[in-house]
Design a protein around this motif. Structure first.
Motif, PDB file in Angstrom:
ATOM      1  N   UNK A 222       4.071 -26.323 -37.635  1.00  0.00           N
ATOM      2  CA  UNK A 222       3.095 -25.301 -38.020  1.00  0.00           C
ATOM      3  C   UNK A 222       3.762 -24.288 -38.925  1.00  0.00           C
ATOM      4  N   UNK A 223       3.087 -23.967 -40.032  1.00  0.00           N
ATOM      5  CA  UNK A 223       3.600 -22.989 -40.980  1.00  0.00           C
ATOM      6  C   UNK A 223       2.739 -21.729 -40.945  1.00  0.00           C
ATOM      7  N   UNK A 224       3.381 -20.603 -41.159  1.00  0.00           N
ATOM      8  CA  UNK A 224       2.681 -19.322 -41.188  1.00  0.00           C
ATOM      9  C   UNK A 224       2.524 -18.859 -42.623  1.00  0.00           C
ATOM     10  N   UNK A 225       1.488 -18.006 -42.848  1.00  0.00           N
ATOM     11  CA  UNK A 225       1.290 -17.424 -44.177  1.00  0.00           C
ATOM     12  C   UNK A 225       2.541 -16.664 -44.588  1.00  0.00           C
ATOM     13  N   UNK A 226       2.956 -16.871 -45.836  1.00  0.00           N
ATOM     14  CA  UNK A 226       4.155 -16.218 -46.340  1.00  0.00           C
ATOM     15  C   UNK A 226       5.376 -17.107 -46.332  1.00  0.00           C
ATOM     16  N   UNK A 227       5.384 -18.140 -45.486  1.00  0.00           N
ATOM     17  CA  UNK A 227       6.493 -19.095 -45.508  1.00  0.00           C
ATOM     18  C   UNK A 227       6.432 -19.936 -46.780  1.00  0.00           C
ATOM     19  N   UNK A 228       7.578 -20.485 -47.164  1.00  0.00           N
ATOM     20  CA  UNK A 228       7.623 -21.318 -48.361  1.00  0.00           C
ATOM     21  C   UNK A 228       7.859 -22.773 -47.992  1.00  0.00           C
ATOM     22  N   UNK A 229       7.136 -23.664 -48.653  1.00  0.00           N
ATOM     23  CA  UNK A 229       7.222 -25.103 -48.370  1.00  0.00           C
ATOM     24  C   UNK A 229       7.268 -25.873 -49.684  1.00  0.00           C
TER      25      UNK A 229
ATOM     26  N   UNK B 251      10.469 -42.155 -61.393  1.00  0.00           N
ATOM     27  CA  UNK B 251      11.663 -41.357 -61.613  1.00  0.00           C
ATOM     28  C   UNK B 251      11.375 -39.857 -61.650  1.00  0.00           C
ATOM     29  N   UNK B 252      10.136 -39.483 -61.411  1.00  0.00           N
ATOM     30  CA  UNK B 252       9.780 -38.067 -61.417  1.00  0.00           C
ATOM     31  C   UNK B 252      10.133 -37.436 -60.073  1.00  0.00           C
ATOM     32  N   UNK B 253      10.112 -36.123 -60.008  1.00  0.00           N
ATOM     33  CA  UNK B 253      10.351 -35.428 -58.748  1.00  0.00           C
ATOM     34  C   UNK B 253       9.297 -35.818 -57.729  1.00  0.00           C
ATOM     35  N   UNK B 254       9.706 -36.006 -56.481  1.00  0.00           N
ATOM     36  CA  UNK B 254       8.776 -36.357 -55.409  1.00  0.00           C
ATOM     37  C   UNK B 254       8.168 -35.122 -54.758  1.00  0.00           C
ATOM     38  N   UNK B 255       8.854 -33.994 -54.870  1.00  0.00           N
ATOM     39  CA  UNK B 255       8.400 -32.751 -54.247  1.00  0.00           C
ATOM     40  C   UNK B 255       8.528 -31.618 -55.247  1.00  0.00           C
ATOM     41  N   UNK B 256       7.609 -30.653 -55.160  1.00  0.00           N
ATOM     42  CA  UNK B 256       7.633 -29.495 -56.046  1.00  0.00           C
ATOM     43  C   UNK B 256       7.652 -28.216 -55.209  1.00  0.00           C
ATOM     44  N   UNK B 257       8.232 -27.184 -55.767  1.00  0.00           N
ATOM     45  CA  UNK B 257       8.268 -25.926 -55.045  1.00  0.00           C
ATOM     46  C   UNK B 257       9.667 -25.357 -54.995  1.00  0.00           C
ATOM     47  N   UNK B 258       9.910 -24.482 -53.993  1.00  0.00           N
ATOM     48  CA  UNK B 258       9.003 -24.165 -52.872  1.00  0.00           C
ATOM     49  C   UNK B 258       7.884 -23.213 -53.267  1.00  0.00           C
ATOM     50  N   UNK B 259       6.723 -23.371 -52.613  1.00  0.00           N
ATOM     51  CA  UNK B 259       5.556 -22.538 -52.833  1.00  0.00           C
ATOM     52  C   UNK B 259       5.188 -21.801 -51.546  1.00  0.00           C
ATOM     53  N   UNK B 260       4.576 -20.646 -51.727  1.00  0.00           N
ATOM     54  CA  UNK B 260       4.221 -19.804 -50.585  1.00  0.00           C
ATOM     55  C   UNK B 260       2.940 -20.295 -49.911  1.00  0.00           C
ATOM     56  N   UNK B 261       2.945 -20.343 -48.588  1.00  0.00           N
ATOM     57  CA  UNK B 261       1.757 -20.702 -47.820  1.00  0.00           C
ATOM     58  C   UNK B 261       0.787 -19.513 -47.814  1.00  0.00           C
ATOM     59  N   UNK B 262      -0.482 -19.774 -48.210  1.00  0.00           N
ATOM     60  CA  UNK B 262      -1.507 -18.730 -48.180  1.00  0.00           C
ATOM     61  C   UNK B 262      -2.179 -18.695 -46.814  1.00  0.00           C
TER      62      UNK B 262
END
Length: 217
Positions: free
Chosen positions: A168-175, A191-202
């Motif tokens: 479980x992620x809370x608002x403000x955490x980055x994933x 060959x591209x990136x599999x994951x992007x970020x980290x982005x903030x959880x709203x």
């Protein structure tokens, strides 16, 4: 085409390892040609063609490919034009890396020894090119070994994740955001990136779904 495949196998595989009992391959014409089938029969080799989305046939090969793809993604340039340059070092690093299942490296299993690598490099030389080349190769090898070890751990965690609990992620955490459904401008998705970020959880919007604060790009 099939004869060329047989010659490549003779020159690069047979001379080092001898004849196999079984060859697992896809259904391309060079493997399924009449000439190759007759050659299998003559040499008592079992041809085992795999099918799409059937990992039971060659699951080990698929896992190795995923590890090497992860390794290459760390090194290829943005336009993905130099991946061939990294394959030789990837092969060496993979074969010299202890595997989780066997606790041994493929090199050691095959030859009962580890080949000499670049751990002893460190002396200064008057010729800059002679000094820089092995130094660069040593640095890349160390990075490759570390990243392949991490890839091995990631693959283990991926295949065992069904046994773990959801996070479980809370608002403000980055994933990090899974990029499988995101269209980028790079030539090959593999060959591209599999994951992007980290982005903030709203906020959380479902059982395991979240709204993220994404950049306009």
């Amino acid at each position: 085409m099939a004869e060329g495949m047989a010659r490549i196998y003779r020159d690069h595989i047979f001379r080092l390892h001898g004849l196999p009992r079984k060859i697992i391959h896809d259904r391309r014409v060079q493997f399924n040609a009449k000439m190759m089938k007759e050659l299998y029969k003559l040499l008592h080799i079992e041809g085992n063609p795999s099918t799409v989305y059937h990992p039971q046939t060659d699951g080990q090969t698929e896992r190795v490919n995923q590890e090497l793809e992860q390794y290459l993604r760390l090194y290829v340039n943005h336009h993905q034009t130099d991946w061939v340059d990294w394959l030789v070092l990837a092969e060496f690093a993979y074969n010299n890396c202890e595997h989780l299942a066997t606790k041994l490296s493929p090199f050691f299993v095959n030859t009962r020894m580890h080949p000499l690598d670049f751990t002893g490099i460190g002396m200064a030389l008057s010729n800059l090119s002679a000094e820089e080349f092995p130094k660069h190769v040593k640095e890349v090898h160390e990075l490759a070994q570390g990243n392949l070890t991490q890839a091995n751990e990631d693959m283990k965690r991926f295949y065992n994740r069904h046994a773990g609990k959801s996070v479980n992620y809370e608002a403000g955490q980055k994933v990090f955001l899974d990029g499988r459904n995101i269209k980028m401008i790079r030539p090959m998705k593999k060959m591209d990136d599999k994951w992007f970020g980290p982005f903030e959880v709203v906020k959380k919007v479902g059982t395991s779904a979240y709204r993220l604060k994404l950049p306009k790009t």
